[in-house]
Design a protein around this motif. Sequence first.
Motif, PDB file in Angstrom:
ATOM      1  N   LYS A  37      -0.969  34.312  16.534  1.00  0.00           N
ATOM      2  CA  LYS A  37      -2.296  34.694  15.664  1.00  0.00           C
ATOM      3  C   LYS A  37      -3.397  33.528  15.631  1.00  0.00           C
ATOM      4  N   VAL A  38      -2.701  32.154  15.468  1.00  0.00           N
ATOM      5  CA  VAL A  38      -2.759  30.876  15.327  1.00  0.00           C
ATOM      6  C   VAL A  38      -3.519  30.747  16.556  1.00  0.00           C
ATOM      7  N   THR A  39      -2.801  30.596  18.011  1.00  0.00           N
ATOM      8  CA  THR A  39      -4.000  30.401  19.058  1.00  0.00           C
ATOM      9  C   THR A  39      -4.122  31.618  20.003  1.00  0.00           C
ATOM     10  N   PRO A  40      -4.846  32.718  19.731  1.00  0.00           N
ATOM     11  CA  PRO A  40      -4.253  33.474  20.355  1.00  0.00           C
ATOM     12  C   PRO A  40      -5.187  33.227  22.109  1.00  0.00           C
ATOM     13  N   ASP A  41      -5.912  32.351  21.794  1.00  0.00           N
ATOM     14  CA  ASP A  41      -7.067  32.145  23.463  1.00  0.00           C
ATOM     15  C   ASP A  41      -6.648  30.956  23.668  1.00  0.00           C
ATOM     16  N   TYR A  42      -6.084  31.218  23.644  1.00  0.00           N
ATOM     17  CA  TYR A  42      -5.625  30.066  24.840  1.00  0.00           C
ATOM     18  C   TYR A  42      -4.391  29.532  25.586  1.00  0.00           C
ATOM     19  N   ASP A  43      -2.688  29.625  24.661  1.00  0.00           N
ATOM     20  CA  ASP A  43      -1.692  29.393  24.582  1.00  0.00           C
ATOM     21  C   ASP A  43      -0.194  30.839  25.226  1.00  0.00           C
ATOM     22  N   TRP A  44      -0.438  30.746  26.204  1.00  0.00           N
ATOM     23  CA  TRP A  44       0.424  32.062  26.605  1.00  0.00           C
ATOM     24  C   TRP A  44       1.569  31.328  26.721  1.00  0.00           C
ATOM     25  N   SER A  45       2.346  30.285  25.469  1.00  0.00           N
ATOM     26  CA  SER A  45       3.773  30.177  25.929  1.00  0.00           C
ATOM     27  C   SER A  45       4.594  31.831  24.847  1.00  0.00           C
ATOM     28  N   TRP A  46       2.966  31.824  23.389  1.00  0.00           N
ATOM     29  CA  TRP A  46       3.847  32.424  22.638  1.00  0.00           C
ATOM     30  C   TRP A  46       3.896  34.398  23.171  1.00  0.00           C
ATOM     31  N   PRO A  47       3.017  35.247  23.715  1.00  0.00           N
ATOM     32  CA  PRO A  47       3.088  36.344  25.184  1.00  0.00           C
ATOM     33  C   PRO A  47       4.386  36.045  25.806  1.00  0.00           C
ATOM     34  N   LEU A  48       4.760  35.169  25.791  1.00  0.00           N
ATOM     35  CA  LEU A  48       5.392  35.371  27.404  1.00  0.00           C
ATOM     36  C   LEU A  48       7.235  34.872  26.223  1.00  0.00           C
ATOM     37  N   ALA A  49       7.056  34.366  25.316  1.00  0.00           N
ATOM     38  CA  ALA A  49       8.280  34.275  24.096  1.00  0.00           C
ATOM     39  C   ALA A  49       8.591  35.947  23.880  1.00  0.00           C
ATOM     40  N   LEU A  50       7.587  36.456  23.243  1.00  0.00           N
ATOM     41  CA  LEU A  50       7.311  38.012  22.609  1.00  0.00           C
ATOM     42  C   LEU A  50       8.139  38.610  23.749  1.00  0.00           C
ATOM     43  N   ALA A  51       7.737  38.737  25.166  1.00  0.00           N
ATOM     44  CA  ALA A  51       7.693  39.565  26.110  1.00  0.00           C
ATOM     45  C   ALA A  51       9.403  38.390  26.896  1.00  0.00           C
ATOM     46  N   ARG A  52      10.278  37.638  26.640  1.00  0.00           N
ATOM     47  CA  ARG A  52      11.384  37.097  26.412  1.00  0.00           C
ATOM     48  C   ARG A  52      12.198  38.180  25.395  1.00  0.00           C
ATOM     49  N   LEU A  53      11.786  38.144  24.174  1.00  0.00           N
ATOM     50  CA  LEU A  53      12.948  38.546  23.062  1.00  0.00           C
ATOM     51  C   LEU A  53      12.652  40.059  23.295  1.00  0.00           C
ATOM     52  N   TYR A  54      11.236  41.120  23.143  1.00  0.00           N
ATOM     53  CA  TYR A  54      11.463  42.464  23.480  1.00  0.00           C
ATOM     54  C   TYR A  54      12.186  42.959  24.313  1.00  0.00           C
ATOM     55  N   ASN A  55      12.230  42.404  25.068  1.00  0.00           N
ATOM     56  CA  ASN A  55      13.185  42.399  26.564  1.00  0.00           C
ATOM     57  C   ASN A  55      14.433  42.303  26.319  1.00  0.00           C
ATOM     58  N   GLU A  56      14.532  41.367  25.840  1.00  0.00           N
ATOM     59  CA  GLU A  56      16.033  41.010  24.819  1.00  0.00           C
ATOM     60  C   GLU A  56      16.948  42.559  23.968  1.00  0.00           C
ATOM     61  N   LEU A  57      15.390  42.724  23.232  1.00  0.00           N
ATOM     62  CA  LEU A  57      15.672  43.811  22.076  1.00  0.00           C
ATOM     63  C   LEU A  57      15.682  45.145  23.388  1.00  0.00           C
ATOM     64  N   GLY A  58      15.475  44.987  24.463  1.00  0.00           N
ATOM     65  CA  GLY A  58      15.853  46.665  25.633  1.00  0.00           C
ATOM     66  C   GLY A  58      14.092  47.197  24.914  1.00  0.00           C
ATOM     67  N   ASP A  59      12.813  46.217  24.914  1.00  0.00           N
ATOM     68  CA  ASP A  59      11.357  47.136  24.542  1.00  0.00           C
ATOM     69  C   ASP A  59      11.016  47.073  25.514  1.00  0.00           C
ATOM     70  N   LYS A  60      11.261  48.132  26.447  1.00  0.00           N
ATOM     71  CA  LYS A  60      10.007  47.604  27.808  1.00  0.00           C
ATOM     72  C   LYS A  60       8.942  47.367  27.843  1.00  0.00           C
ATOM     73  N   ARG A  64       6.506  44.814  28.207  1.00  0.00           N
ATOM     74  CA  ARG A  64       5.218  44.299  29.358  1.00  0.00           C
ATOM     75  C   ARG A  64       4.104  44.548  28.442  1.00  0.00           C
ATOM     76  N   GLN A  65       3.585  44.836  27.685  1.00  0.00           N
ATOM     77  CA  GLN A  65       2.619  44.243  26.718  1.00  0.00           C
ATOM     78  C   GLN A  65       2.456  42.870  26.731  1.00  0.00           C
ATOM     79  N   TYR A  66       3.144  42.156  26.198  1.00  0.00           N
ATOM     80  CA  TYR A  66       3.320  40.855  25.900  1.00  0.00           C
ATOM     81  C   TYR A  66       3.269  39.952  27.126  1.00  0.00           C
ATOM     82  N   ALA A  67       4.509  40.784  28.127  1.00  0.00           N
ATOM     83  CA  ALA A  67       3.984  39.741  29.872  1.00  0.00           C
ATOM     84  C   ALA A  67       2.530  39.782  29.791  1.00  0.00           C
ATOM     85  N   GLN A  68       1.769  41.271  29.993  1.00  0.00           N
ATOM     86  CA  GLN A  68       0.669  41.131  30.418  1.00  0.00           C
ATOM     87  C   GLN A  68      -0.326  40.362  29.429  1.00  0.00           C
ATOM     88  N   LYS A  69      -0.019  40.282  28.313  1.00  0.00           N
ATOM     89  CA  LYS A  69      -1.141  39.051  28.312  1.00  0.00           C
ATOM     90  C   LYS A  69      -0.825  37.984  28.359  1.00  0.00           C
TER      91      LYS A  69
END
Length: 85
Positions: A37-60, A64-69
């Motif tokens: 939320k603090v860096t929504p338009d230029y820091d791709w590391s946050w959505p990558l971390a979220l994609a990894r975490l959701y992948n770990e939880l098994g929430d495909k 995908r949503q965060y990987a697309q971001k």
Amino acid sequence: AQNYNQYDLSVLRALARAYHRQGDIEQAIWYNKKGMKVTPDYDWSWPLALARLYNELGDKEKTRQYAQKVLEFYPQNQEARELAK
């Protein structure tokens, strides 16, 4: 520490990593979302971390949503491409 400066990204990253290491994925997600939320338009590391975490939880869907971001920011990111499948 986070209450001292709620916009210090290094604190948010450290807290997210600490919660992840402790196995508290939901709290790790919360801190990564706050950082995004603090860096929504230029820091791709946050959505990558979220994609990894959701992948770990098994929430495909969320994975995908965060990987697309990530791919919006950094289309060459191979890890995000794999997570987006």
